[in-house]
Design a protein around this motif. Structure first.
Motif, PDB file in Angstrom:
ATOM      1  N   GLY A 132     -27.628 -29.230-158.431  1.00  0.00           N
ATOM      2  CA  GLY A 132     -27.568 -29.161-156.975  1.00  0.00           C
ATOM      3  C   GLY A 132     -27.548 -30.543-156.361  1.00  0.00           C
ATOM      4  O   GLY A 132     -26.749 -31.394-156.736  1.00  0.00           O
ATOM      5  N   ASP A 133     -28.479 -30.795-155.425  1.00  0.00           N
ATOM      6  CA  ASP A 133     -28.526 -32.085-154.737  1.00  0.00           C
ATOM      7  C   ASP A 133     -29.368 -33.110-155.477  1.00  0.00           C
ATOM      8  O   ASP A 133     -29.551 -34.225-155.004  1.00  0.00           O
ATOM      9  N   LEU A 134     -29.879 -32.721-156.656  1.00  0.00           N
ATOM     10  CA  LEU A 134     -30.768 -33.611-157.402  1.00  0.00           C
ATOM     11  C   LEU A 134     -30.047 -34.209-158.601  1.00  0.00           C
ATOM     12  O   LEU A 134     -29.385 -33.499-159.363  1.00  0.00           O
ATOM     13  N   SER A 135     -30.202 -35.518-158.759  1.00  0.00           N
ATOM     14  CA  SER A 135     -29.652 -36.231-159.910  1.00  0.00           C
ATOM     15  C   SER A 135     -30.778 -37.047-160.530  1.00  0.00           C
ATOM     16  O   SER A 135     -31.520 -37.735-159.827  1.00  0.00           O
ATOM     17  N   PHE A 136     -30.888 -36.967-161.851  1.00  0.00           N
ATOM     18  CA  PHE A 136     -32.024 -37.604-162.527  1.00  0.00           C
ATOM     19  C   PHE A 136     -31.559 -38.379-163.742  1.00  0.00           C
ATOM     20  O   PHE A 136     -30.797 -37.877-164.568  1.00  0.00           O
ATOM     21  N   SER A 137     -32.035 -39.626-163.851  1.00  0.00           N
ATOM     22  CA  SER A 137     -31.762 -40.461-165.017  1.00  0.00           C
ATOM     23  C   SER A 137     -33.039 -40.594-165.838  1.00  0.00           C
ATOM     24  O   SER A 137     -33.953 -41.328-165.451  1.00  0.00           O
ATOM     25  N   PRO A 138     -33.147 -39.886-166.978  1.00  0.00           N
ATOM     26  CA  PRO A 138     -34.348 -39.990-167.806  1.00  0.00           C
ATOM     27  C   PRO A 138     -34.594 -41.401-168.331  1.00  0.00           C
ATOM     28  O   PRO A 138     -35.738 -41.817-168.480  1.00  0.00           O
ATOM     29  N   VAL A 139     -33.537 -42.137-168.614  1.00  0.00           N
ATOM     30  CA  VAL A 139     -33.692 -43.490-169.144  1.00  0.00           C
ATOM     31  C   VAL A 139     -34.332 -44.406-168.116  1.00  0.00           C
ATOM     32  O   VAL A 139     -35.225 -45.194-168.424  1.00  0.00           O
ATOM     33  N   ARG A 140     -33.891 -44.296-166.859  1.00  0.00           N
ATOM     34  CA  ARG A 140     -34.431 -45.147-165.791  1.00  0.00           C
ATOM     35  C   ARG A 140     -35.700 -44.577-165.167  1.00  0.00           C
ATOM     36  O   ARG A 140     -36.461 -45.292-164.512  1.00  0.00           O
ATOM     37  N   GLY A 141     -35.933 -43.281-165.340  1.00  0.00           N
ATOM     38  CA  GLY A 141     -37.080 -42.652-164.692  1.00  0.00           C
ATOM     39  C   GLY A 141     -36.916 -42.574-163.195  1.00  0.00           C
ATOM     40  O   GLY A 141     -37.889 -42.616-162.439  1.00  0.00           O
ATOM     41  N   VAL A 142     -35.657 -42.446-162.740  1.00  0.00           N
ATOM     42  CA  VAL A 142     -35.351 -42.427-161.310  1.00  0.00           C
ATOM     43  C   VAL A 142     -34.649 -41.123-160.956  1.00  0.00           C
ATOM     44  O   VAL A 142     -33.695 -40.709-161.617  1.00  0.00           O
ATOM     45  N   VAL A 143     -35.145 -40.459-159.917  1.00  0.00           N
ATOM     46  CA  VAL A 143     -34.513 -39.247-159.419  1.00  0.00           C
ATOM     47  C   VAL A 143     -33.896 -39.545-158.059  1.00  0.00           C
ATOM     48  O   VAL A 143     -34.483 -40.268-157.240  1.00  0.00           O
ATOM     49  N   GLU A 149     -33.418 -42.584-153.626  1.00  0.00           N
ATOM     50  CA  GLU A 149     -33.967 -42.758-154.966  1.00  0.00           C
ATOM     51  C   GLU A 149     -35.489 -42.798-154.965  1.00  0.00           C
ATOM     52  O   GLU A 149     -36.105 -43.426-154.096  1.00  0.00           O
ATOM     53  N   LEU A 150     -36.075 -42.111-155.946  1.00  0.00           N
ATOM     54  CA  LEU A 150     -37.521 -42.088-156.114  1.00  0.00           C
ATOM     55  C   LEU A 150     -37.840 -42.450-157.556  1.00  0.00           C
ATOM     56  O   LEU A 150     -37.209 -41.939-158.484  1.00  0.00           O
ATOM     57  N   THR A 151     -38.809 -43.339-157.750  1.00  0.00           N
ATOM     58  CA  THR A 151     -39.225 -43.722-159.094  1.00  0.00           C
ATOM     59  C   THR A 151     -40.411 -42.866-159.519  1.00  0.00           C
ATOM     60  O   THR A 151     -41.381 -42.713-158.779  1.00  0.00           O
ATOM     61  N   LEU A 152     -40.305 -42.298-160.718  1.00  0.00           N
ATOM     62  CA  LEU A 152     -41.351 -41.417-161.225  1.00  0.00           C
ATOM     63  C   LEU A 152     -42.229 -42.153-162.237  1.00  0.00           C
ATOM     64  O   LEU A 152     -41.802 -43.125-162.860  1.00  0.00           O
ATOM     65  N   THR A 153     -43.456 -41.672-162.394  1.00  0.00           N
ATOM     66  CA  THR A 153     -44.302 -42.180-163.468  1.00  0.00           C
ATOM     67  C   THR A 153     -43.747 -41.648-164.789  1.00  0.00           C
ATOM     68  O   THR A 153     -42.884 -40.762-164.825  1.00  0.00           O
ATOM     69  N   VAL A 154     -44.256 -42.189-165.890  1.00  0.00           N
ATOM     70  CA  VAL A 154     -43.785 -41.767-167.207  1.00  0.00           C
ATOM     71  C   VAL A 154     -43.961 -40.263-167.393  1.00  0.00           C
ATOM     72  O   VAL A 154     -43.039 -39.561-167.814  1.00  0.00           O
ATOM     73  N   SER A 155     -45.137 -39.751-167.065  1.00  0.00           N
ATOM     74  CA  SER A 155     -45.417 -38.324-167.274  1.00  0.00           C
ATOM     75  C   SER A 155     -44.572 -37.452-166.350  1.00  0.00           C
ATOM     76  O   SER A 155     -44.083 -36.395-166.767  1.00  0.00           O
ATOM     77  N   GLU A 156     -44.408 -37.875-165.109  1.00  0.00           N
ATOM     78  CA  GLU A 156     -43.567 -37.117-164.174  1.00  0.00           C
ATOM     79  C   GLU A 156     -42.122 -37.084-164.656  1.00  0.00           C
ATOM     80  O   GLU A 156     -41.438 -36.053-164.550  1.00  0.00           O
ATOM     81  N   SER A 157     -41.657 -38.203-165.190  1.00  0.00           N
ATOM     82  CA  SER A 157     -40.283 -38.297-165.671  1.00  0.00           C
ATOM     83  C   SER A 157     -40.047 -37.345-166.836  1.00  0.00           C
ATOM     84  O   SER A 157     -39.051 -36.605-166.869  1.00  0.00           O
ATOM     85  N   ARG A 158     -40.962 -37.341-167.805  1.00  0.00           N
ATOM     86  CA  ARG A 158     -40.804 -36.456-168.961  1.00  0.00           C
ATOM     87  C   ARG A 158     -40.921 -34.985-168.547  1.00  0.00           C
ATOM     88  O   ARG A 158     -40.259 -34.118-169.107  1.00  0.00           O
TER      89      ARG A 158
END
Length: 225
Positions: A132-143, A149-158
């Motif tokens: 949908g309107d969400l795009s997420f890069s697991p490598v960068r930890g950025v949604v 753009e929002l930066t996630l913590t390690v646990s939030e990213s996983r």
């Protein structure tokens, strides 16, 4: 060798943990108050931080707030001599990736640190996930949502990665904990629920108001389509 910043006013404990962690292949720098910790963070970029709740010149929770503002994706493991549920909840709400009560077993601390460090370095094969309107890069930890753009913590990213890879399919809490925290949940352990709550606050609902992450009572969570 991973560099760790150990922040605790108990110098004897710091010496004990530093000795153990050094034998386990970590390079440890110890600070005993918030001021010296801030200076150390300005001088270097540790792979992870072990942070005590109580510091002589302020609260470790206040330092955690600053860490999350300045270093959003830096893995942080909290320690507390009290080990009270309120301390754990506050630490997790403020973005700690994991939590241990003191006195802690150095072997468990090592295992928790290795787990969070593994999660902070995702495999290069991880690709961009879009729904949908969400795009997420697991490598960068950025949604990215609507180009914000929002930066996630390690646990939030996983956690988000696990949910997005199986949208609409419930994942039970133990499975999610293994994927997001690198460990099983213990009795009365609310770590996963707190990370889900933090992630929900960051990404918000769908444009039509529906929650993106849905809880199923006694089952787990799923990302809604």
């Amino acid at each position: 060798m991973s560099e760790l910043l150990l922040i605790d006013d108990d110098q004897e404990l710091c010496e004990l943990l530093s000795s153990w962690l050094s034998q386990e292949g970590f390079q440890v720098r110890a600070c005993h108050d918030g001021q010296s910790a801030r200076k150390a963070l300005a001088e270097s970029s540790p792979a992870a931080v072990v942070l005590d709740v109580m510091l002589p010149d302020g609260s470790g929770l206040e330092l955690l707030k600053q860490l999350r503002n300045d270093h959003a994706d830096l893995p942080v493991l909290m320690l507390s001599a009290r080990g009270e549920p309120l301390d754990r909840i506050l630490g997790l709400e403020l973005g700690a990736d994991d939590y241990l009560a003191k006195p802690c077993d150095p072997r468990e601390l090592t295992a928790r640190l290795r787990a969070v460090l593994r999660r902070s370095h995702p495999a290069a094969v991880s690709t961009q996930l879009e729904l949908g309107d969400l795009s997420f890069s697991p490598v960068r930890g950025v949604v990215s949502i609507d180009e914000k753009e929002l930066t996630l913590t390690v646990s939030e990213s996983r956690l988000l990665e696990a949910l997005l890879k199986q949208p609409g399919e419930p994942l039970d809490k133990q499975e999610l904990a293994q994927l997001a925290l690198g460990r099983k949940l213990t009795l009365y352990d609310r770590s996963l629920d707190m990370h889900v709550s933090n992630l929900r606050k960051k990404i918000g609902p769908h444009p039509d108001g529906r929650p993106r992450i849905v809880a199923l009572r006694s089952r787990g969570y799923f990302y809604s389509l």
